[in-house]
Design an enzyme around this catalytic site. Sequence first.
Site, PDB file in Angstrom:
ATOM      1  N   ASP A   1       0.744  -1.231   0.180  1.00  0.00           N
ATOM      2  CA  ASP A   1      -0.373  -0.236   0.134  1.00  0.00           C
ATOM      3  C   ASP A   1       0.369   1.179  -0.213  1.00  0.00           C
ATOM      4  O   ASP A   1       1.889   0.942   0.396  1.00  0.00           O
ATOM      5  CB  ASP A   1      -0.902   0.175   1.320  1.00  0.00           C
ATOM      6  CG  ASP A   1      -2.049   1.369   1.331  1.00  0.00           C
ATOM      7  OD1 ASP A   1      -2.492   1.181   0.190  1.00  0.00           O
ATOM      8  OD2 ASP A   1      -2.391   1.489   2.235  1.00  0.00           O
TER       9      ASP A   1
ATOM     10  N   GLU B   1       2.260   5.039  -4.060  1.00  0.00           N
ATOM     11  CA  GLU B   1       2.230   5.651  -5.244  1.00  0.00           C
ATOM     12  C   GLU B   1       3.140   6.457  -5.532  1.00  0.00           C
ATOM     13  O   GLU B   1       3.547   6.803  -6.997  1.00  0.00           O
ATOM     14  CB  GLU B   1       0.884   6.690  -5.271  1.00  0.00           C
ATOM     15  CG  GLU B   1      -0.871   6.014  -5.529  1.00  0.00           C
ATOM     16  CD  GLU B   1      -1.029   5.735  -4.489  1.00  0.00           C
ATOM     17  OE1 GLU B   1      -0.273   5.622  -2.604  1.00  0.00           O
ATOM     18  OE2 GLU B   1      -1.677   4.607  -4.120  1.00  0.00           O
TER      19      GLU B   1
ATOM     20  N   ASP C   1      -9.734   3.309  -2.761  1.00  0.00           N
ATOM     21  CA  ASP C   1     -10.723   3.743  -1.093  1.00  0.00           C
ATOM     22  C   ASP C   1     -11.839   4.183  -2.241  1.00  0.00           C
ATOM     23  O   ASP C   1     -11.945   5.710  -1.932  1.00  0.00           O
ATOM     24  CB  ASP C   1      -9.738   4.571   0.163  1.00  0.00           C
ATOM     25  CG  ASP C   1      -8.542   4.251  -0.099  1.00  0.00           C
ATOM     26  OD1 ASP C   1      -8.441   2.948   0.210  1.00  0.00           O
ATOM     27  OD2 ASP C   1      -7.663   4.802   0.638  1.00  0.00           O
TER      28      ASP C   1
HETATM   29  C1  GLC Z   1      -5.418   3.297   2.992  1.00  0.00           C
HETATM   30  C2  GLC Z   1      -4.989   1.980   1.718  1.00  0.00           C
HETATM   31  C3  GLC Z   1      -6.684   1.534   3.018  1.00  0.00           C
HETATM   32  C4  GLC Z   1      -5.806   1.166   4.264  1.00  0.00           C
HETATM   33  C5  GLC Z   1      -5.640   2.380   4.628  1.00  0.00           C
HETATM   34  C6  GLC Z   1      -4.913   2.014   6.057  1.00  0.00           C
HETATM   35  O1  GLC Z   1      -5.853   4.187   2.939  1.00  0.00           O
HETATM   36  O2  GLC Z   1      -6.098   2.166   1.084  1.00  0.00           O
HETATM   37  O3  GLC Z   1      -6.939   0.128   2.107  1.00  0.00           O
HETATM   38  O4  GLC Z   1      -7.341   0.465   4.826  1.00  0.00           O
HETATM   39  O5  GLC Z   1      -4.158   2.350   4.080  1.00  0.00           O
HETATM   40  O6  GLC Z   1      -3.340   0.775   5.837  1.00  0.00           O
END
Ligand code: GLC
Length: 663
Positions: free
Chosen positions: A304, A307, A417
Amino acid sequence: MIKRFVFGKPLETEAVLKKPEPSQGAIPWMERTEKGLSYVLEARDIVYGLGQNVRGINKRGWIYESSCNDEPNHLEDTHSLYGAHNFLLVSGDACFGLFVDTPGKVIFDVGYTHYDRMEISLEEQDFDLYVIDGETPEAIVREFRGLIGRSYLPPKWAFGFGQCRWSYMSADEVREVAKNCRENHIPLDMIYLDIDYMERYKDFTVNRETFPDFEELVEELRRQGIRLIPIIDGGVKVEEGYEVYEEGVKQNYFCKDAEGEDFVVGVWPGKCHFPDMLNDEARRWFGRKYKYLLDMGIEGFWNDMNEPAIFYSEKRLRKVFEKIDAYKTMNLDVNTFFEFQDLVSTLAKNPEDYRSFYHNYRGERIRHDKVHNLFGYYMTRSASEAFDELEPDKRILLYSRASYIGMHRYGGIWMGDNKSWWSHLLMNLKMLPSLNMCGFLYTGADLGGFGADTTEDLLLRWLALGIFTPLMRNHSAAGTRRQEPYAFDHTQTAADIIQIRYRLLPYIYSEYMKAALRNEMYARPLGFVWDDDEIARRVEDQIMIGESVMIAPVYEQNAAGRMVYLPESMKLLRFKNAQVTEETVLEKGHHYIDVPLDEVVLFIRKGHLLPLAAGGETVEQVDWNELELYYLEDGKKIVYELYDDDGTGKTVRLEENISRIEV
Ligand code: GLC
C-alpha cells in the site's frame, strides 16, 4: 499486428517483454502533434481501456491523467486514481489498440476539450508508442497482452472470501472475526491485517503487545483454513535502531533529495524514507525483507501507499509552520484566509515534492516525477522477485494499490479507497474489463465500500457482485460502521451469497487461469462479444464473466430488480439460500428481472456451460469432482474446459490441467 514507434529516448519501464523493431513511416490512424497524438473520433467509436479510472466502460467524454495518485475521492470529476494504465482501444469503423509507454505523466483527453477528438499529451516527448491492429477488440487485447507478458497467478485459496478492516487491532480481535465467520457458516479463506499489526507502523515488524503470539495465531488460523494477509507500506520509518531503516541509510538504498540527503516525508509512522525501488540493488534488498513474515508462516501480502503517498515533506512542513506564524497576527480576510487554509491542505501529495527527490536508476540520477508511475510497480516487483528466490515452488498472494502496466506480471491490484456509495458498486463493475485489458486480472473493490458508513442492503448487493471478482474482499476504513458479513441482521443471507462464490469456484478459477495463460480477459464488456449489436455495445452495467456467464448486478438502493438486456437468448439462473431455484430461458431483448435482496441472478450464454460445485467454507473444501452442470443448448455439442491444478505450484501447464466436460 503490432507496430512500435520510438520518440526521443524513452526510459525503460519494463512494461513490454520483447520489443518489436521500431517502425519508420507514418503512425497509423493518428496524427502526431507537438504534445503527443491526436485522433478524430467517429460517432460509432467506443474508446475502451485506460485501466483504473472513474466513469464508463466507454471512456469517451472525460479527461484522464496517468499519474499514480493516492486519491480517496473517486468522483465523476476525478482525473486519476492509483494506477497508470496507458492502454486504450478504439472500436468503431476503425479498430485498433494503443499503448503509450512512458513512466511520466500522460493526459488522455478523450473527447473532453473537443467532443469528437481524442488528444493524448505527454509531459516528456520521450516514449514508445505501440499501435496494434486486429480484426476484433478481443484479438487486439490478446496481441497486447502477448506483448506485456502473462498475468499474475495467485494461489487457488486467494479466490476465496477475505475479511479486512482498518484495523483488527489485536490477535484476539482477529480470532473473534474467525470465530464469528465460522459460527455463522460464512465461508472465509483470508483475514487481513492492516497497519496496526506493526510496531509503530514499521514495515516488517509485529507489535508484540497486541500480537504476542503472532506465529501461533498464523498456525491456529491456518488449521481453520484461514490465511493472515498483512499490509506492507511504501515508506520506511525513520527510527534509530530499526534495522530496515539503519540498513537502508547505510547502504544508500533510500531516495535522495537535491542535496543528496535521504529524502524525508511523512506517512503513517511520521517521518519516513522511500526505498529506491528503481535501484536494482535496493529493490532486491527491500524484497528480501518480506522473509521476516514468510518465516512466520505468512503466505500473502498487500502493498500500500506506493504511489508513493506523501502526507508532507519535512522541508515543506517546516516552511508551512514558519508561514503560519506570520498569519497569527493578521486579520484573515477573503484572500488571506484562503491562502492560510491552502497552506495546510496542499501539504499532501504536493507536486513540488514529487519533483524534489531522486532515484538511482541504472546508475543515473533521475528526478522522481519522471519515473513516478513506476514506484508501486517496482515495489511489488521487488516482493515478487524475492518470493521467486525465497519460495520458488509456492504461489504467494500479492497485490498492490499503485501500479503501471507490467506490474500485472507480479501481482494484482485492488481498486483503492472507494466509498460505501451505490455509484461505487457500479464503478466496480465498469473498472473490471478496463483493468483486464491491461493485464490486471486479479482485482476487485473493497466490498461494502471503504470510506463512509455502509448499509446492510448495499453490502448484500455488493457481495452479490463481489462473488464474481477474482479478488473478493470486504474492507472498511477506521471510524466507519462495522460491515463484516455478521454485523447486520441478515447474517444468513450474507453467508448464502458468499456461499454462491464457493459454488462457482471451479468456474471462476478455470476462467481466471485460462484467461491468464491465454492472454485473454476474464471480465469483458458485452461489446467485445457482440461487436455488431449496437445495443450490446452501449451497455455499461452488465458484463461477461468468463465465457459462459453474463452478470447484471442491482446497483440502486431499494430496487427490487432491474432491466437487463440480452443480446441473444440466454438461460436465467436464480439462487436463493445458495441453491438454484429457477432456470428460465429468456429471449433476446430487454427484460425486467426481479432480484430480491436475498437472491442472486446470473445469465448463461447459449452453447456454453456453467459447472457448479456443492460449495464449502474454505476453498480447500470445495470438491471439483462433483459438479452440477447448467447450460443452454444451441443444437451443438457443448464442450467446457475445466481447469484445475494443485493451486500453489508456480509452473502451470494449461493443457495438462484441463479436462473437457461435454454435454
Ligand atoms: C490506505 C489503504 C486502505 C488502508 C489504509 C490504512 O488508505 O488504501 O486500504 O486500510 O490505507 O492502512
